[in-house]
Design an enzyme around this catalytic site. Structure first.
Site, PDB file in Angstrom:
ATOM      1  N   ARG A 223       4.352  10.703  17.843  1.00  0.00           N
ATOM      2  CA  ARG A 223       3.800  11.859  17.359  1.00  0.00           C
ATOM      3  C   ARG A 223       2.301  11.827  17.918  1.00  0.00           C
ATOM      4  O   ARG A 223       1.735  12.481  17.998  1.00  0.00           O
ATOM      5  CB  ARG A 223       3.521  11.984  16.049  1.00  0.00           C
ATOM      6  CG  ARG A 223       4.911  12.941  15.719  1.00  0.00           C
ATOM      7  CD  ARG A 223       4.709  13.299  14.095  1.00  0.00           C
ATOM      8  NE  ARG A 223       5.518  14.731  13.971  1.00  0.00           N
ATOM      9  CZ  ARG A 223       6.055  13.774  12.235  1.00  0.00           C
ATOM     10  NH1 ARG A 223       4.876  14.152  11.302  1.00  0.00           N
ATOM     11  NH2 ARG A 223       6.666  15.693  12.121  1.00  0.00           N
TER      12      ARG A 223
ATOM     13  N   GLY B 120       9.562  20.987   9.393  1.00  0.00           N
ATOM     14  CA  GLY B 120       8.974  21.468   8.085  1.00  0.00           C
ATOM     15  C   GLY B 120       8.070  22.624   9.244  1.00  0.00           C
ATOM     16  O   GLY B 120       8.227  24.114   8.631  1.00  0.00           O
TER      17      GLY B 120
END
Ligand code: ADP
Ligand code: MG
Length: 415
Positions: free
Chosen positions: A54, A392
């Protein structure tokens, strides 16, 4: 980096998602103080970042800003500290790793907001990088408190959101801030929304989706949205059991959501009404208990799962059929593993799908935390067009829902 022309994509049915958002390319950044919301929610063990995917994903934006002489203020959450300072979730390990990757100093402050932060922001020179403390140490972050958003806005001239993984949250640093500063997307955000948005709005066909994972209930929204868009829907994993049960199959001790049988039937009917090919397993790998070293064998769905046994993977004939279907696809979206891939005896179905996708000549997109982990574990991540960094967020995007972190950004003016 590849560039994507998603700004030209207009899809009135696509969940109202405004696709024409301004990016860092559309604004002057030189000498400006730029508040960049990134998603540095990385795993940390014993003070070290164990997976920096990330952090690396945000580098194009950070480097772009540094190279153009912006004064970069980075902000992220890490874990779930629940609105107060918690030493387990400090961003110091992230700052150290970012420094290593960037090859230049990153100043880290021990607060997310307040006088120390204001002073550090003021001291920034062109090209400098500052990392704030975990934004979720502030009780106002998850409440989207305007006072907190305003305090952050005072630090900067421009807001860049590159935190795709947090874009489904309307928090002060992911959405609230956009009310008080000019707000644009970073390159990661652009890429995520661009590739997935284009696949959903204007796919090259045949367009196939592979949906798996544990539960139908987690993915009803995705199934409903994709059924209207794809040509072929392939279902596997625990959720396939619920569909098979809805068709009257025997599932033994398998994971079946009894309260979702009507939903499963409704989805099957919708697929048939729309002419979407809906593929379910024809065979299953079953185990005598829910364990990595369980006894296992293959059954057809006609035979059904023996009493006391559970289906933990799609069977070899199903894997063969799914491979064949995917071989002809031009766009494939995959969310959710085909079995309990964490255990080697039940990973074959997931591996088959990953390999089939790797061989597709077209656009391949993997979203969902566990599916992404599976593809990485199998060493096939590089062979996909796009691996989403947001579990999500990508799920909500595939549901066709508007992401608050995207909606808050400025629309792009025609040049
Ligand atoms: P993603 O994170 O990719 O969206 P999910 O979280 O929905 O995927 O589902 C992943 C989980 O589903 C995995 O942990 C996997 O072990 C589990 N799973 C897959 N198939 C089965 C099955 N047949 N029975 C029970 N669990 C399963
Ligand atoms: Mg998951």
């Amino acid at each position: 980096m590849e560039t994507f022309s998603f700004f030209r994509v207009r899809d009135p049915v696509f969940g109202g998602m405004a696709m024409e958002k301004a990016t860092v390319r559309d604004v002057e950044v030189r000498g400006k103080r730029v508040f960049v919301r990134v998603d540095f929610n990385v795993p940390v063990e014993e003070g070290r970042v164990t997976d920096d995917t990330r952090i690396r994903a945000a580098l194009p934006t950070i480097r772009y800003l540094i190279d153009r002489g912006a004064r970069v203020i980075l902000a992220s959450h890490l874990g779930r500290p629940k609105g107060r300072a918690d030493d387990r979730y400090r961003l110091d390990p992230v700052a150290r790793r970012l420094e290593e990757i960037l090859g230049r100093p990153v100043r880290k402050v021990d607060a997310a907001v307040g006088p120390e932060v204001e002073k550090a922001a003021e001291e920034l020179k062109d090209g400098d990088v500052l990392l704030l403390e975990n934004v979720r140490f502030e009780p106002g972050e998850e409440k989207n408190d305007p006072a907190l958003a305003q305090a952050w806005a005072k630090l900067a001239d421009l807001y860049v959101n590159d935190a795709f993984g947090s874009a489904h949250r309307a928090h002060a640093s992911t959405a609230g801030l956009a009310r008080y500063l000019p707000a644009v997307a970073g390159f990661l955000m652009e890429r995520e929304i661009g590739i997935m948005g284009r696949a959903l709005a204007r796919p090259e066909r045949p367009f196939a989706a592979v949906i798996g994972g544990a539960k139908v209930s987690d993915k009803i929204g995705v199934l409903r949205n994709l059924i209207d868009r794809v040509d072929r829907l392939l279902v596997g994993g625990g959720m396939a059991n619920t569909f098979l049960a809805a068709q009257g199959r025997r599932l033994g001790n398998s994971l079946v959501e009894r309260d979702q049988l009507d939903t499963a039937r409704e989805i099957l009917e919708r697929a048939s009404a729309r002419g979407t090919a809906f593929a379910l397993p024809v065979d299953l790998v079953v185990a005598d208990r829910f364990a990595a070293d369980a006894q296992s064998r293959v059954v057809t769905v006609e035979e059904g799962v023996p009493e006391g046994w559970a289906a933990l993977d799609i069977g070899p004939e199903t894997a063969r059929r799914y491979r064949e279907i995917l071989a002809g696809a031009k766009t494939v979206i995959w969310n959710g593993p085909m079995g309990v891939f964490e255990w080697a005896p039940f990973a074959a179905g997931t591996l088959a799908v990953a390999e089939a996708m790797a061989a597709v000549e077209g656009t391949t997109i993997v979203g969902g935390g566990d599916s992404v982990a599976a593809v990485e574990q199998m060493g096939l991540a590089d062979r996909m067009t796009h691996i989403s960094t947001g579990g999500g967020a990508s799920l909500e995007f595939l549901e066709g829902r508007e992401l608050p972190g995207v909606a808050a950004l400025m629309d792009r003016k025609e040049r």
